[in-house]
Design a protein around this motif. Structure first.
Motif, mmCIF file in Angstrom:
data_model
loop_
_atom_site.group_PDB
_atom_site.id
_atom_site.type_symbol
_atom_site.label_atom_id
_atom_site.label_comp_id
_atom_site.label_asym_id
_atom_site.label_seq_id
_atom_site.Cartn_x
_atom_site.Cartn_y
_atom_site.Cartn_z
ATOM 1 N N THR A 160 0.819 -1.214 0.000
ATOM 2 C CA THR A 160 0.000 0.000 0.000
ATOM 3 C C THR A 160 0.853 1.264 0.000
ATOM 4 O O THR A 160 0.313 2.366 0.059
ATOM 5 C CB THR A 160 -0.922 0.024 1.238
ATOM 6 O OG1 THR A 160 -0.123 -0.048 2.427
ATOM 7 C CG2 THR A 160 -1.901 -1.135 1.215
ATOM 8 N N SER A 161 2.169 1.130 -0.058
ATOM 9 C CA SER A 161 3.049 2.295 -0.097
ATOM 10 C C SER A 161 3.018 2.943 -1.476
ATOM 11 O O SER A 161 2.913 2.248 -2.481
ATOM 12 C CB SER A 161 4.482 1.893 0.246
ATOM 13 O OG SER A 161 4.538 1.252 1.502
ATOM 14 N N TYR A 162 3.127 4.251 -1.510
ATOM 15 C CA TYR A 162 3.104 5.011 -2.755
ATOM 16 C C TYR A 162 1.931 4.589 -3.648
ATOM 17 O O TYR A 162 2.120 4.077 -4.752
ATOM 18 C CB TYR A 162 4.422 4.849 -3.514
ATOM 19 C CG TYR A 162 5.556 5.625 -2.900
ATOM 20 C CD1 TYR A 162 5.706 6.979 -3.146
ATOM 21 C CD2 TYR A 162 6.470 5.010 -2.046
ATOM 22 C CE1 TYR A 162 6.737 7.704 -2.568
ATOM 23 C CE2 TYR A 162 7.503 5.734 -1.463
ATOM 24 C CZ TYR A 162 7.638 7.075 -1.733
ATOM 25 O OH TYR A 162 8.654 7.780 -1.159
ATOM 26 N N PRO A 163 0.692 4.788 -3.194
ATOM 27 C CA PRO A 163 -0.476 4.353 -3.969
ATOM 28 C C PRO A 163 -0.584 5.000 -5.342
ATOM 29 O O PRO A 163 -1.280 4.490 -6.216
ATOM 30 C CB PRO A 163 -1.663 4.749 -3.066
ATOM 31 C CG PRO A 163 -1.119 5.797 -2.149
ATOM 32 C CD PRO A 163 0.306 5.447 -1.929
ATOM 33 N N ALA A 164 0.115 6.130 -5.543
ATOM 34 C CA ALA A 164 0.073 6.784 -6.857
ATOM 35 C C ALA A 164 0.640 5.888 -7.947
ATOM 36 O O ALA A 164 0.319 6.059 -9.127
ATOM 37 C CB ALA A 164 0.836 8.104 -6.816
ATOM 38 N N ASP A 168 -2.358 -0.069 -4.408
ATOM 39 C CA ASP A 168 -3.451 0.394 -3.548
ATOM 40 C C ASP A 168 -3.973 -0.692 -2.615
ATOM 41 O O ASP A 168 -5.012 -0.525 -1.983
ATOM 42 C CB ASP A 168 -4.603 0.913 -4.406
ATOM 43 C CG ASP A 168 -5.095 -0.128 -5.409
ATOM 44 O OD1 ASP A 168 -4.560 -1.260 -5.406
ATOM 45 O OD2 ASP A 168 -6.002 0.192 -6.191
ATOM 46 N N CYS A 190 9.898 3.911 7.217
ATOM 47 C CA CYS A 190 9.188 5.183 7.177
ATOM 48 C C CYS A 190 9.679 6.101 8.291
ATOM 49 O O CYS A 190 10.413 5.688 9.194
ATOM 50 C CB CYS A 190 7.682 4.951 7.321
ATOM 51 S SG CYS A 190 7.216 4.136 8.871
ATOM 52 N N ASP A 341 3.165 8.322 7.422
ATOM 53 C CA ASP A 341 2.071 7.920 6.542
ATOM 54 C C ASP A 341 2.542 6.946 5.470
ATOM 55 O O ASP A 341 3.698 6.977 5.040
ATOM 56 C CB ASP A 341 1.412 9.143 5.889
ATOM 57 C CG ASP A 341 2.402 9.944 5.061
ATOM 58 O OD1 ASP A 341 2.690 9.549 3.921
ATOM 59 O OD2 ASP A 341 2.906 10.968 5.572
ATOM 60 N N LYS A 342 1.612 6.076 5.054
ATOM 61 C CA LYS A 342 1.950 5.034 4.079
ATOM 62 C C LYS A 342 2.284 5.610 2.707
ATOM 63 O O LYS A 342 2.978 4.984 1.913
ATOM 64 C CB LYS A 342 0.807 4.034 3.960
ATOM 65 C CG LYS A 342 -0.484 4.625 3.391
ATOM 66 C CD LYS A 342 -1.587 3.598 3.321
ATOM 67 C CE LYS A 342 -2.871 4.195 2.740
ATOM 68 N NZ LYS A 342 -3.972 3.210 2.690
ATOM 69 N N GLU A 343 1.761 6.818 2.418
ATOM 70 C CA GLU A 343 2.017 7.412 1.107
ATOM 71 C C GLU A 343 3.500 7.680 0.877
ATOM 72 O O GLU A 343 3.950 7.752 -0.259
ATOM 73 C CB GLU A 343 1.232 8.718 0.950
ATOM 74 C CG GLU A 343 -0.259 8.541 0.707
ATOM 75 C CD GLU A 343 -1.017 8.156 1.971
ATOM 76 O OE1 GLU A 343 -0.414 8.289 3.069
ATOM 77 O OE2 GLU A 343 -2.183 7.739 1.877
ATOM 78 N N HIS A 344 4.258 7.853 1.968
ATOM 79 C CA HIS A 344 5.680 8.139 1.818
ATOM 80 C C HIS A 344 6.564 7.044 2.401
ATOM 81 O O HIS A 344 7.787 7.200 2.441
ATOM 82 C CB HIS A 344 6.008 9.480 2.488
ATOM 83 C CG HIS A 344 5.299 10.643 1.867
ATOM 84 N ND1 HIS A 344 4.105 11.141 2.343
ATOM 85 C CD2 HIS A 344 5.592 11.389 0.774
ATOM 86 C CE1 HIS A 344 3.716 12.152 1.601
ATOM 87 N NE2 HIS A 344 4.599 12.327 0.642
ATOM 88 N N THR A 348 5.790 -1.692 2.444
ATOM 89 C CA THR A 348 4.686 -2.084 3.312
ATOM 90 C C THR A 348 5.050 -3.364 4.037
ATOM 91 O O THR A 348 5.466 -4.338 3.416
ATOM 92 C CB THR A 348 3.401 -2.321 2.493
ATOM 93 O OG1 THR A 348 3.100 -1.155 1.735
ATOM 94 C CG2 THR A 348 2.232 -2.652 3.406
#
Length: 402
Positions: A160-164, A168, A190, A341-344, A348
């Protein structure tokens, strides 16, 4: 009736990552044949296959720290194909004589990969459901309602890291459909969030050549020397990212990052140094006397934590106060109450439980014809290229089994 394709691979794909990733794939494959992807003092036994007990329990303490969840086979082959011999020679030459140019030619690697997969059929879409018949996975159904049948289905959707980039967590849904257990995903490698307001005051301060010890309920889990960074929300930097992989359930335990700001000096040596500094700067304030000891943005925070009146002259500082300062420098503590946060997050932690996957083939033990590889599995490691190696090695193990 046409026979179904031999393999359907569900994977995330980003054009820019494909270019860089393709180049790294060839590099890793070439180097893996020479040495396993483990630190010099933590070499693992060579071999393509490892039994499940070895995967889960047969590691030494140090190896278990490097790879959490399991150890996977080491990739040992370079990319194959009609032009691969020429490409490999070009890469070796470019890497040796023109490293900058070599890094710019990821397109050559991508071209080689496309050449190798020239006979494959690429379907662009989102896999929403596995096709399972009589306990066997026979294909997938995409978001447009179309079905794609195959003799084997390999899930490599990432975490789920970097969902971009497309990671996802959709692979977990597919795994659950086949009856697999999902270890709760969480960010790993992280930054760490701290409630200490001092972190914001020192935002941007980089600590170099310090030792970080991660404490869980007072017990050390991780110790390493390197660099760290104070941010507006807490801590970051190489040391902190590595330490984050040891945090499992932050809501049930008390975690503290403890820094030794002067690891090269024992307490007696540091005390003697402070005594000399304060004697030389006897007319300076306590904070001013720390000029040779601590960075500028850290001094006011240190004086507050030290508990000494900032107006106190250096010559007036007592032996007990100097000992307290020594203790502060050797045990500077920053409490941690959340993961970044997982986005950065780099990777995972968590995913498909490896006890339900054959470690030799990456095949599901619950659903015939279904395979997993990469970050979708509950396998993660510290920094240093090990997570990339896990992705490549698990994929190679799966493909060799098909």
């Amino acid at each position: 009736h046409q026979a179904p394709p031999r393999l359907a691979c569900i994977a995330r794909l980003d054009a820019r990552r494909a270019l860089v990733g393709g180049q790294q794939l060839v590099l890793a494959a070439q180097h893996a044949a020479v040495r396993p992807s483990l630190p010099r003092n933590r070499r693992a036994a060579r071999g393509d296959n490892l039994p499940e007990e070895r995967l889960r329990h047969g590691l030494t303490g140090n190896q278990r720290q490097i790879v959490r969840g399991g150890v996977m086979p080491v990739a040992g082959q370079a990319v194959r194909g009609q032009k691969d011999g020429v490409l490999a020679a070009k890469l070796r030459c470019a890497r040796r004589h023109h490293p900058a140019e070599f890094l710019r030619r990821a397109a050559d690697v991508l071209a080689a990969l496309r050449s190798y997969a020239a006979d494959a059929k690429f379907v662009h879409g989102s896999a929403k459901e596995l096709l399972i018949e009589d306990g066997r996975c026979v294909g997938v159904r995409t978001s447009d309602g179309k079905t794609h049948r195959a003799a084997h289905v390999l899930v490599t959707t990432g975490g789920t890291s970097y969902p971009a980039t497309g990671s996802d967590g959709s692979g977990y849904k597919l795994a659950r459909q086949a009856g697999h257990t999902i270890v709760p995903p969480q960010p790993s490698l992280c930054s760490l969030v701290s409630p200490d307001p001092a972190c914001r005051r020192m935002m941007g301060l980089a600590l170099r050549n310090v030792t970080l010890t991660l404490l869980c309920d007072g017990k050390p889990l991780f110790t390493e020397q390197g660099e760290a960074l104070f941010t507006h929300f807490g801590l970051s930097g190489p040391l902190v990212l590595s330490a984050s992989t040891y945090i499992e359930d932050i809501t049930k335990h008390r975690y503290i990052c403890e820094f030794d700001l002067k690891p090269a000096l024992d307490e007696k040596t540091l005390y003697d140094r402070l005594t000399r500094d304060f004697a030389e700067q006897g007319s300076h304030s306590a904070q001013g006397a720390l000029a040779k000891l601590l960075p500028n943005s850290m001094r006011p925070v240190a004086v507050e934590k030290w508990g000494v009146d900032p107006a106190t002259k250096a010559a007036q500082i007592t032996r007990e106060q100097k000992m307290a300062l020594v203790n502060l420098c050797k045990h500077w503590q920053v409490p941690v109450n959340a993961l970044g946060d997982k986005e950065h997050a780099v990777i995972t932690a968590g995913g498909v439980d490896v006890r339900e996957v054959d470690p030799k083939t990456m095949a599901s033990k619950l659903c015939e014809g279904l395979y997993f590889a990469g970050e979708v599995l509950d396998v993660d490691a510290r920094t240093g290229g090990y997570n990339l190696q896990i992705a490549w090695s698990t994929a190679q193990a799966a493909v060799r089994a098909l």
